[in-house]
Scaffold this active site. Structure first.
Site, PDB file in Angstrom:
ATOM      1  N   ASP A 122       0.794  -1.204   0.012  1.00  0.00           N
ATOM      2  CA  ASP A 122      -0.081  -0.127   0.113  1.00  0.00           C
ATOM      3  C   ASP A 122       0.797   1.487   0.044  1.00  0.00           C
ATOM      4  O   ASP A 122       0.505   2.201   0.592  1.00  0.00           O
ATOM      5  CB  ASP A 122      -1.078   0.032   1.206  1.00  0.00           C
TER       6      ASP A 122
ATOM      7  N   LYS B 225       2.129   2.010  -5.186  1.00  0.00           N
ATOM      8  CA  LYS B 225       2.891   1.756  -6.367  1.00  0.00           C
ATOM      9  C   LYS B 225       2.148   1.805  -7.500  1.00  0.00           C
ATOM     10  O   LYS B 225       2.819   1.906  -8.791  1.00  0.00           O
ATOM     11  CB  LYS B 225       3.424   0.140  -5.931  1.00  0.00           C
TER      12      LYS B 225
ATOM     13  N   GLY C  21      -3.945  -4.511  -4.481  1.00  0.00           N
ATOM     14  CA  GLY C  21      -5.081  -3.507  -4.756  1.00  0.00           C
ATOM     15  C   GLY C  21      -4.338  -2.291  -5.194  1.00  0.00           C
ATOM     16  O   GLY C  21      -3.933  -1.660  -4.347  1.00  0.00           O
ATOM     17  N   HIS C  22      -4.031  -1.937  -6.532  1.00  0.00           N
ATOM     18  CA  HIS C  22      -3.223  -1.029  -6.974  1.00  0.00           C
ATOM     19  C   HIS C  22      -4.296   0.147  -7.749  1.00  0.00           C
ATOM     20  O   HIS C  22      -4.754  -0.312  -8.642  1.00  0.00           O
ATOM     21  CB  HIS C  22      -2.298  -1.399  -8.217  1.00  0.00           C
TER      22      HIS C  22
ATOM     23  N   GLN D 110       2.353  -6.256  -2.810  1.00  0.00           N
ATOM     24  CA  GLN D 110       2.592  -6.113  -1.638  1.00  0.00           C
ATOM     25  C   GLN D 110       3.727  -5.134  -1.288  1.00  0.00           C
ATOM     26  O   GLN D 110       4.088  -4.491  -1.793  1.00  0.00           O
ATOM     27  CB  GLN D 110       2.731  -7.474  -0.927  1.00  0.00           C
TER      28      GLN D 110
HETATM   29  P1  IMP Z   1      -2.564 -12.832   2.110  1.00  0.00           P
HETATM   30  O1  IMP Z   1      -1.608 -12.107   1.400  1.00  0.00           O
HETATM   31  O2  IMP Z   1      -3.909 -12.539   2.068  1.00  0.00           O
HETATM   32  O3  IMP Z   1      -1.986 -14.082   2.560  1.00  0.00           O
HETATM   33  O4  IMP Z   1      -2.350 -11.825   3.530  1.00  0.00           O
HETATM   34  C1  IMP Z   1      -0.998 -11.915   4.407  1.00  0.00           C
HETATM   35  C2  IMP Z   1      -0.809 -10.788   4.889  1.00  0.00           C
HETATM   36  O5  IMP Z   1      -0.447  -9.703   3.895  1.00  0.00           O
HETATM   37  C3  IMP Z   1      -2.071 -10.067   5.698  1.00  0.00           C
HETATM   38  O6  IMP Z   1      -1.655  -9.018   6.754  1.00  0.00           O
HETATM   39  C4  IMP Z   1      -2.518  -9.084   4.499  1.00  0.00           C
HETATM   40  O7  IMP Z   1      -3.111  -7.884   5.173  1.00  0.00           O
HETATM   41  C5  IMP Z   1      -1.578  -8.518   3.933  1.00  0.00           C
HETATM   42  N1  IMP Z   1      -1.133  -8.324   2.704  1.00  0.00           N
HETATM   43  C6  IMP Z   1      -1.578  -9.066   1.532  1.00  0.00           C
HETATM   44  N2  IMP Z   1      -1.651  -8.249   0.440  1.00  0.00           N
HETATM   45  C7  IMP Z   1      -1.439  -6.953   0.483  1.00  0.00           C
HETATM   46  C8  IMP Z   1      -1.638  -5.656  -0.077  1.00  0.00           C
HETATM   47  O8  IMP Z   1      -1.888  -5.610  -1.283  1.00  0.00           O
HETATM   48  N3  IMP Z   1      -1.351  -4.713   0.665  1.00  0.00           N
HETATM   49  C9  IMP Z   1      -1.084  -4.625   2.007  1.00  0.00           C
HETATM   50  N4  IMP Z   1      -1.292  -5.970   2.673  1.00  0.00           N
HETATM   51  C10 IMP Z   1      -1.425  -6.817   2.153  1.00  0.00           C
END
Ligand code: IMP
Length: 436
Positions: free
Chosen positions: A13, A16, A40-41, A224
């Site tokens: 977040d 990017k 989510g971009h 991420q």
């Molecule tokens: P997962 O990727 O859904 O397995 O989540 C694992 C961790 O990564 C959690 O803390 C999510 O909130 C975080 N996370 C996954 N994708 C994003 C993203 O695009 N932005 C911020 N945090 C993310």
């Protein structure tokens, strides 16, 4: 233009999407290499907001080729919805500009269910996005994954799905007391997705390596952030892939000798969604101010969850610079700090009488360490209209320079608002590399 990786330096977040959109202007190919629709971009163009989850942000520019690499995990229904949604908004998505790797793994409903059960019913909640990302990567590593290409061969899909369901249903029944999945409807549903996506599914590794031969420019779009990387992040509070620059090679099939630059995107403060340590976290009113400031607040673009907010942590940024080999930084959401009287920046930690000046590996330190802050005067005004570094209030210039000093890394771009135009080109290196 050199081939370039853009990575997040914090917990995702960082903004990017917008930076990739700007850098995509000079690129021929834009490649996602890890993660899935947990990302989510957000890109704002002429007041129109686009949120992309799986498809690289480059799709918003005409003539760009967008690749979803083998390192990505794909929920086919989510991908089809995203394609349709973009088309509804007037964006062309065709087999001429979107290429999906045969080797990308497929997320099935049993991945999402097993994740939900673990998150809700077992200890050690991670606070995931519940998109089935982690369990899909678990199956991939466990050599029982189903890949996009398998959706194109009924006999292969049938064999693999039946085999997987036997195990999945046994676990659901015996361990969790839950009803399992029926083979036939799932088989038909995913064969159908395969038929819809068939024109896009191809050997993207060959495509990219051919592009390299033809001297095309490739932009790798990290999703991420570094602190969510399975190896370099705050394990186990991480995502199940490698958002770091090294992940670009594995997740696309492009060798490291073909990657020339790495740009790290950092927010002017820190946010995190989900559970896990956050040494510079702020609670209460100040966190609410940061969370709700600006046209786009700090709420997850995929799940809508409020993000935890905190001060900029430069011990973390220094670690990100190391593990990604970052050449230059991009600073985002500097405008948001304009509403604060005083601004803090964490430069190191104090832990059990010792100074720790780089983000540590241990959970114990993350939990117990006290951030060492430098406090700076805020600029208390709107900077979203500023387009030249010299026109920023002197306090904002000082903030930027101090970050550069501590991280020993140049900041090339500064984002002062969500839209494409709200950007300051601070340093000439991106121009020298022909990136902008
Ligand atoms: P997962 O990727 O859904 O397995 O989540 C694992 C961790 O990564 C959690 O803390 C999510 O909130 C975080 N996370 C996954 N994708 C994003 C993203 O695009 N932005 C911020 N945090 C993310």
């Amino acid at each position: 233009m050199p081939n370039l990786v853009v990575v997040g330096t914090q917990w995702g977040d960082e903004g990017k999407g917008k930076i990739i959109d700007i850098l995509a202007e000079k690129a021929d190919y834009i490649v996602r290499y890890q993660g899935g629709n947990n990302a989510g971009h957000t890109v704002v163009i002429n007041n129109k907001e686009f949120v992309l989850h799986l498809i690289p942000s480059g799709i918003l520019r005409k003539g760009k080729k967008c690749v979803i690499g083998n390192g990505v995990v794909i929920d086919p229904k989510a991908l089809i919805d995203e394609i349709n949604d973009l088309r509804d908004k007037g964006i062309a998505v065709t087999p001429e500009n979107l290429f999906v790797s045969k080797g990308a793994h497929v997320i099935f409903p049993y991945h999402k269910l097993s994740e939900r059960i673990r998150e809700e019913e077992s200890i050690g909640r991670i606070g995931t996005t519940q998109r089935g990302i982690g369990p899909c990567y678990v199956n991939k590593a466990g050599r029982m994954g189903i890949r996009m290409v398998d959706l194109l061969y009924p006999e292969v899909l049938s064999f693999k799905l039946q085999r997987n369901l036997e195990e999945v249903n046994l676990i659901l029944d015996k361990i969790y007391g839950k009803k399992g999945f029926e083979f036939e409807p799932l088989f038909k549903e995913f064969l159908h997705y395969g038929e819809i996506l068939r024109p896009f599914i191809m050997d993207t590794t060959s495509l990219l390596n051919q592009a390299i031969k033809e001297k095309k420019n490739i932009l790798f779009e990290g999703a991420q952030g570094t602190m969510l990387d399975m190896d370099h992040g705050t394990y186990p509070y991480v995502t199940s892939s490698h958002p770091t620059a090294g992940g670009a090679c594995v997740g696309s099939g492009v060798g490291p000798t073909h990657i020339h630059r790495v740009v790290g995107v950092m927010k002017a403060y820190t946010t995190r969604v989900g559970e896990g340590p956050f040494p510079t976290e702020i609670k209460g009113e100040l966190a609410d101010i940061l969370r709700n400031a600006g046209p786009i607040g700090e709420y997850g673009r995929s799940t809508g969850r409020p993000r935890r907010c905190g001060w900029l942590d430069l011990a973390m940024i220094k670690k990100s610079i190391l593990v990604n080999g970052i050449d230059n930084l991009v600073l985002t959401r500097l405008d948001i700090l304009g509403m604060l009287e005083r601004i803090k920046v964490c430069i190191s930690y104090r832990w059990r009488g010792k100074e720790v000046d780089i983000f540590p590996e241990e959970y114990q330190i993350w939990k117990e360490a006290e951030p060492v802050y430098e406090e700076m005067k805020g600029w208390r005004c709107d900077i979203s209209k500023v387009r030249k570094f010299e026109d920023l209030p002197k306090e904002a210039q000082e903030y930027v320079r101090r970050v550069e000093e501590i991280t020993e890394t140049k900041i090339s771009l500064i984002s002062v608002g969500p839209s494409r135009e709200e950007i300051i080109f601070k340093d000439d290196s991106l121009k020298e590399w022909n990136l902008i």
